[in-house]
Design a protein around this motif. Sequence first.
Motif, PDB file in Angstrom:
ATOM      1  N   LEU A  26       0.834  -1.201   0.000  1.00 17.58           N
ATOM      2  CA  LEU A  26       0.000   0.000   0.000  1.00 17.58           C
ATOM      3  C   LEU A  26       0.877   1.263   0.000  1.00 17.58           C
ATOM      4  CD1 LEU A  26      -3.042   0.734   0.210  1.00 17.58           C
ATOM      5  CD2 LEU A  26      -2.715   0.855   2.685  1.00 17.58           C
ATOM      6  N   VAL A  28       1.186   4.730   0.733  1.00 16.00           N
ATOM      7  CA  VAL A  28       0.377   5.600   1.596  1.00 16.00           C
ATOM      8  C   VAL A  28       0.761   7.076   1.474  1.00 16.00           C
ATOM      9  CG1 VAL A  28      -0.385   5.990   3.959  1.00 16.00           C
ATOM     10  CG2 VAL A  28       0.084   3.690   3.192  1.00 16.00           C
ATOM     11  N   SER A  48     -10.982   9.988   4.550  1.00 11.36           N
ATOM     12  CA  SER A  48     -10.427   8.980   5.439  1.00 11.36           C
ATOM     13  C   SER A  48      -9.537   8.025   4.640  1.00 11.36           C
ATOM     14  CB  SER A  48     -11.591   8.239   6.089  1.00 11.36           C
ATOM     15  OG  SER A  48     -11.101   7.194   6.868  1.00 11.36           O
ATOM     16  N   GLY A  49      -8.373   7.700   5.194  1.00  5.99           N
ATOM     17  CA  GLY A  49      -7.469   6.768   4.524  1.00  5.99           C
ATOM     18  C   GLY A  49      -6.541   7.427   3.515  1.00  5.99           C
ATOM     19  N   SER A  50      -6.568   8.768   3.428  1.00  4.40           N
ATOM     20  CA  SER A  50      -5.750   9.443   2.412  1.00  4.40           C
ATOM     21  C   SER A  50      -4.295   9.642   2.849  1.00  4.40           C
ATOM     22  CB  SER A  50      -6.387  10.777   2.010  1.00  4.40           C
ATOM     23  OG  SER A  50      -6.595  11.603   3.119  1.00  4.40           O
ATOM     24  N   GLY A  51      -3.989   9.336   4.108  1.00  3.59           N
ATOM     25  CA  GLY A  51      -2.596   9.419   4.549  1.00  3.59           C
ATOM     26  C   GLY A  51      -2.291  10.580   5.482  1.00  3.59           C
ATOM     27  N   LYS A  52      -3.321  11.248   5.987  1.00  6.64           N
ATOM     28  CA  LYS A  52      -3.112  12.432   6.834  1.00  6.64           C
ATOM     29  C   LYS A  52      -2.407  12.083   8.146  1.00  6.64           C
ATOM     30  CE  LYS A  52      -7.553  13.261   7.034  1.00  6.64           C
ATOM     31  NZ  LYS A  52      -8.038  12.019   6.358  1.00  6.64           N
ATOM     32  N   SER A  53      -2.872  11.016   8.792  1.00  5.02           N
ATOM     33  CA  SER A  53      -2.235  10.628  10.063  1.00  5.02           C
ATOM     34  C   SER A  53      -0.807  10.152   9.821  1.00  5.02           C
ATOM     35  CB  SER A  53      -3.022   9.514  10.752  1.00  5.02           C
ATOM     36  OG  SER A  53      -4.270  10.005  11.182  1.00  5.02           O
ATOM     37  N   THR A  54      -0.616   9.407   8.759  1.00  9.51           N
ATOM     38  CA  THR A  54       0.726   8.911   8.446  1.00  9.51           C
ATOM     39  C   THR A  54       1.667  10.094   8.202  1.00  9.51           C
ATOM     40  OG1 THR A  54      -0.285   6.959   7.457  1.00  9.51           O
ATOM     41  CG2 THR A  54       2.030   7.365   6.941  1.00  9.51           C
ATOM     42  N   ASP A 173      -3.683  15.860  15.201  1.00 10.59           N
ATOM     43  CA  ASP A 173      -4.325  14.889  14.323  1.00 10.59           C
ATOM     44  C   ASP A 173      -5.768  14.681  14.771  1.00 10.59           C
ATOM     45  OD1 ASP A 173      -4.958  12.975  12.481  1.00 10.59           O
ATOM     46  OD2 ASP A 173      -3.521  11.477  13.180  1.00 10.59           O
ATOM     47  N   ASP A 223      -5.582   9.854  -1.569  1.00 11.91           N
ATOM     48  CA  ASP A 223      -4.762   8.711  -1.990  1.00 11.91           C
ATOM     49  C   ASP A 223      -3.266   8.936  -1.814  1.00 11.91           C
ATOM     50  OD1 ASP A 223      -7.049   7.326  -2.714  1.00 11.91           O
ATOM     51  OD2 ASP A 223      -7.017   8.133  -4.763  1.00 11.91           O
ATOM     52  N   GLY A 224      -2.884   9.509  -0.681  1.00 10.78           N
ATOM     53  CA  GLY A 224      -1.468   9.655  -0.384  1.00 10.78           C
ATOM     54  C   GLY A 224      -0.764  10.770  -1.123  1.00 10.78           C
TER      55      GLY A 224
END
Length: 252
Positions: A26, A28, A48-54, A173, A223-224
């Motif tokens: 994946l 990210v 959600s899942g787009s990589g913000k937390s990462t 975050d 999407d990252g």
Amino acid sequence: MVATETVPTAEPLIVLEKVNKYFGDLHVLHDVDLSVERGEVVVVIGPSGSGKSTLCRAINRLEPINSGTIRFDGKVLPAEGRELARLRSDVGMVFQSFNLFAHKTILQNVTLGPIKVRKEKPAAARERGLALLERVGIANQAEKYPAQLSGGQQQRAAIARALAMQPKAMLFDEPTSALDPEMVGEVLEVMTSLARDGMTMVVVTHEMGFARHAANRVVFMADGQLVEQAEPVEFFANPRSDRAKDFLSKIL
Ligand code: ADP
Ligand code: MG
């Protein structure tokens, strides 16, 4: 002495260049370039899942990256050791879940880092801790335990605890996502006042009011990838990408 040697670096406080991060297959974070100037408030939004937390976690190396560079205050992020510990205390982080120590009082939560990591004298740390609790509006809760406070008060305590380390930047975050609606405002108020005081901030949030009023820049991720970035007025009035238009149409 040559003048240029004494001129402080004009480099932004946080600089990411071509940062890539994978979790297995994946992808990210995808060639992420991002600079945050000193005193700037950058709001990061996206599905959600787009990589913000990462992205946030990569900035203080809670998450290793696969390629690219991240510089903080002119230095490439150290991988480990004392340098990394110093970096972590330079970058305050506030999470969705308040992460306070349950068996310590609010004041102890705030003074622990300064005493253990910064080697401050307990009395001095206590005095500064009380001033910080005053600043976030919960000085009267100092001797209570986290479970005795409302969610909004706990999150304000978490902000005070991060500030107690005298960070150069603060990462948030989704700091209000776990709060009951009536407590969101008090936390955003504290964050807005920090922004006004010139703190460098990266804030992942779905609070578009905060983005409009407190951010210097809005960064939209999907999407990252950093799909677009602009001043809030421009971004909200005139999103350029279809992804951003679609996202805004769903949340506004
Ligand atoms: P956001 O904060 O924008 O919701 P995240 O940065 O949390 O996005 O996650 C980005 C992507 O990485 C998601 O697809 C998520 O499922 C995945 N991911 C996050 N953390 C991990 C992990 N520790 N291991 C595997 N996949 C992860
Ligand atoms: Mg997240």
